[in-house]
Design a protein around this motif. Structure first.
Motif, PDB file in Angstrom:
ATOM      1  N   TRP A   1       0.779  -1.261  -0.134  1.00 53.83           N
ATOM      2  CA  TRP A   1       0.066   0.041   0.050  1.00 53.83           C
ATOM      3  C   TRP A   1       0.932   1.425   0.076  1.00 53.83           C
ATOM      4  O   TRP A   1       1.974   1.246   0.503  1.00 53.83           O
ATOM      5  CB  TRP A   1      -0.837  -0.034   1.164  1.00 53.83           C
ATOM      6  N   ASP A   2       0.328   2.336  -0.581  1.00 51.93           N
ATOM      7  CA  ASP A   2       1.059   3.531  -0.635  1.00 51.93           C
ATOM      8  C   ASP A   2       0.475   4.417   0.529  1.00 51.93           C
ATOM      9  O   ASP A   2      -0.942   4.373   0.648  1.00 51.93           O
ATOM     10  CB  ASP A   2       0.678   4.309  -2.064  1.00 51.93           C
ATOM     11  N   VAL A   3       0.862   4.806   1.241  1.00 50.19           N
ATOM     12  CA  VAL A   3       0.481   5.407   2.525  1.00 50.19           C
ATOM     13  C   VAL A   3       1.217   6.749   3.010  1.00 50.19           C
ATOM     14  O   VAL A   3       2.411   7.100   2.420  1.00 50.19           O
ATOM     15  CB  VAL A   3       0.651   4.432   3.633  1.00 50.19           C
ATOM     16  N   ILE A   4       0.657   7.592   3.944  1.00 53.47           N
ATOM     17  CA  ILE A   4       1.343   8.527   4.452  1.00 53.47           C
ATOM     18  C   ILE A   4       1.529   8.310   5.980  1.00 53.47           C
ATOM     19  O   ILE A   4       0.595   7.798   6.454  1.00 53.47           O
ATOM     20  CB  ILE A   4       0.541  10.089   4.451  1.00 53.47           C
ATOM     21  N   VAL A   5       2.543   8.371   6.643  1.00 57.70           N
ATOM     22  CA  VAL A   5       2.802   8.355   7.894  1.00 57.70           C
ATOM     23  C   VAL A   5       3.371   9.314   8.728  1.00 57.70           C
ATOM     24  O   VAL A   5       3.786  10.249   8.271  1.00 57.70           O
ATOM     25  CB  VAL A   5       4.218   7.281   8.166  1.00 57.70           C
ATOM     26  N   ASP A   6       2.406   9.461   9.983  1.00 59.80           N
ATOM     27  CA  ASP A   6       2.529  10.689  10.748  1.00 59.80           C
ATOM     28  C   ASP A   6       2.753  10.469  12.054  1.00 59.80           C
ATOM     29  O   ASP A   6       1.923   9.693  12.693  1.00 59.80           O
ATOM     30  CB  ASP A   6       1.330  11.691  10.605  1.00 59.80           C
ATOM     31  N   PRO A   7       4.061  10.624  12.891  1.00 55.50           N
ATOM     32  CA  PRO A   7       5.052  11.415  12.300  1.00 55.50           C
ATOM     33  C   PRO A   7       6.001  10.941  11.361  1.00 55.50           C
ATOM     34  O   PRO A   7       6.044   9.622  11.615  1.00 55.50           O
ATOM     35  CB  PRO A   7       5.453  11.985  13.475  1.00 55.50           C
ATOM     36  N   ALA A   8       6.351  11.522  10.272  1.00 51.90           N
ATOM     37  CA  ALA A   8       6.986  10.871   9.324  1.00 51.90           C
ATOM     38  C   ALA A   8       8.819  10.632   9.548  1.00 51.90           C
ATOM     39  O   ALA A   8       9.258   9.853   9.031  1.00 51.90           O
ATOM     40  CB  ALA A   8       6.879  11.351   7.991  1.00 51.90           C
ATOM     41  N   ARG A   9       8.997  11.847  10.372  1.00 50.91           N
ATOM     42  CA  ARG A   9      10.689  11.841  10.495  1.00 50.91           C
ATOM     43  C   ARG A   9      11.225  10.674  11.131  1.00 50.91           C
ATOM     44  O   ARG A   9      12.465  10.442  10.733  1.00 50.91           O
ATOM     45  CB  ARG A   9      10.964  13.269  11.113  1.00 50.91           C
TER      46      ARG A   9
END
Length: 349
Positions: free
Chosen positions: A94-102
């Motif tokens: 899956w293409d995702v956004i993770v938060d927090p990403a750093r």
């Protein structure tokens, strides 16, 4: 046009955190793009501006529970994963956004569910915020999807409300949602009720559906002043042969086509023939519409009131005319209209 030209003051209180009790009873501002005249109506009155032979084009995408809360391995730090799109069914990618990403790096494992019933491994860093996850699940695909979605929440933006409820699962969805794949609700379509559809039938107003799997590109911050340099995220677009014929037939007979929402407007304008007709299409669109722009297909659009500096506001201004739309938005603020996906609507004729 410049980004700064789409700035205006808006408070959090002016963004609706809940929809109206009845879908078709939000407020509707009507803007005549030729004269600039403004009327104040209810959404269910939208059919007063259309007649026999006209066609409403709606987006039948379906929002899935794209927001997951979990923990990072070892540290147990809280993380939030926003599912964007499935990349590979067999490999559970899956293409995702993770938060927090750093602090999320390739090789990290992420755990979801009270008993860590679902585990994912970060296998790629595609952008500064984006990631590719491989979900580690032994079992049939249907079982994996059921587990994934049971842990997910309806992805109502945080600038709309802090805590998502079970009711949002129904509210943040159109009544005709059919093809799963969106991470944001095509909000203008959410105002249509079964009663309104029945009244359209009585007036011989037609409806047809296209599919635009709305992503978060519309909500991403535009970070360039020169709008011609902004790149939109791609979204899956499907215009079936039947829908294309219905739209083109409406135009040929001299009737009006209403684009319900910015996603539909964008989809209709993506691949247009030299005769100004729509082609059947199954692919992707990254079309960004902003002023000045010459439209080929829609004769009218209806859309919610959008946030300052948003690409959706820019697309609406391209259709209604920058000066007239920005004036209408000022009237909306003065008159207490509600902004955002749960807010009120603007019909431009």
């Amino acid at each position: 046009m410049k980004l700064s030209q789409f700035q205006f003051p808006l408070t959090r209180e002016q963004v609706a955190s809940e929809p109206t009790r009845w879908r078709d009873e939000c407020r509707l501002m009507v803007l005549n793009r030729k004269t600039g005249e403004i009327e104040h109506r209810m959404f269910k009155d939208i059919i007063d501006y259309f007649g026999a032979g006209d066609t409403f084009v709606l987006n039948d995408t379906k929002v899935f529970p794209a927001m997951l809360k979990g923990n990072k391995e070892k540290t147990g730090a809280d993380i939030e994963v926003f599912l964007l799109r499935e990349l590979n069914r067999e490999q559970r990618l899956w293409d995702v956004i993770v938060d927090p990403a750093r602090k999320i790096r390739i090789g990290n494992k992420l755990y979801f569910g009270e008993d860590d019933s679902l585990v994912a491994e970060v296998i790629d860093n595609t952008t500064s915020r984006g990631r590719t996850l491989r979900f580690l699940f032994d079992g049939e695909y249907e079982d994996f999807k059921k587990t994934l979605y049971s842990l997910g929440k309806t992805p109502v933006p945080k600038w709309v409300k802090d805590e998502v409820t079970t009711q949002d699962g129904e509210d943040y969805q159109t009544i005709f949602a059919d093809k799963e794949g969106a991470v944001a609700c095509p909000a203008a379509g959410a105002h249509f009720s079964r009663e309104l559809f029945n009244r359209m039938i009585l007036k011989d107003i037609n409806k047809t559906f296209i599919t635009v799997h709305m992503g978060i590109g519309h909500f991403r911050k535009v970070d360039v002043e020169d709008l011609s340099k902004h790149k939109m995220d791609s979204e899956r677009l499907i215009i079936g042969e039947e829908a294309a014929q219905a739209i083109n037939s409406t135009k040929r007979q001299g009737h009006k086509v209403l684009a319900v929402g910015v996603t539909v407007m964008r989809g209709l304008e993506t691949y247009v023939t030299t005769e100004g007709e729509v082609n059947a299409y199954d692919g992707w669109t990254n079309k960004f519409i902003f002023p000045p722009y010459k439209f080929s297909v829609p004769d009218a659009i209806v859309s919610n009131f959008h946030l300052p500096l948003s690409t959706m506001l820019m697309s609406v201004a391209a259709f209604g005319g920058y000066d007239k739309v920005m004036k209408a938005y000022q009237v909306a603020i003065d008159e207490g209209y509600r902004f955002g996906p749960y807010g009120d609507a603007l019909l431009i004729i």
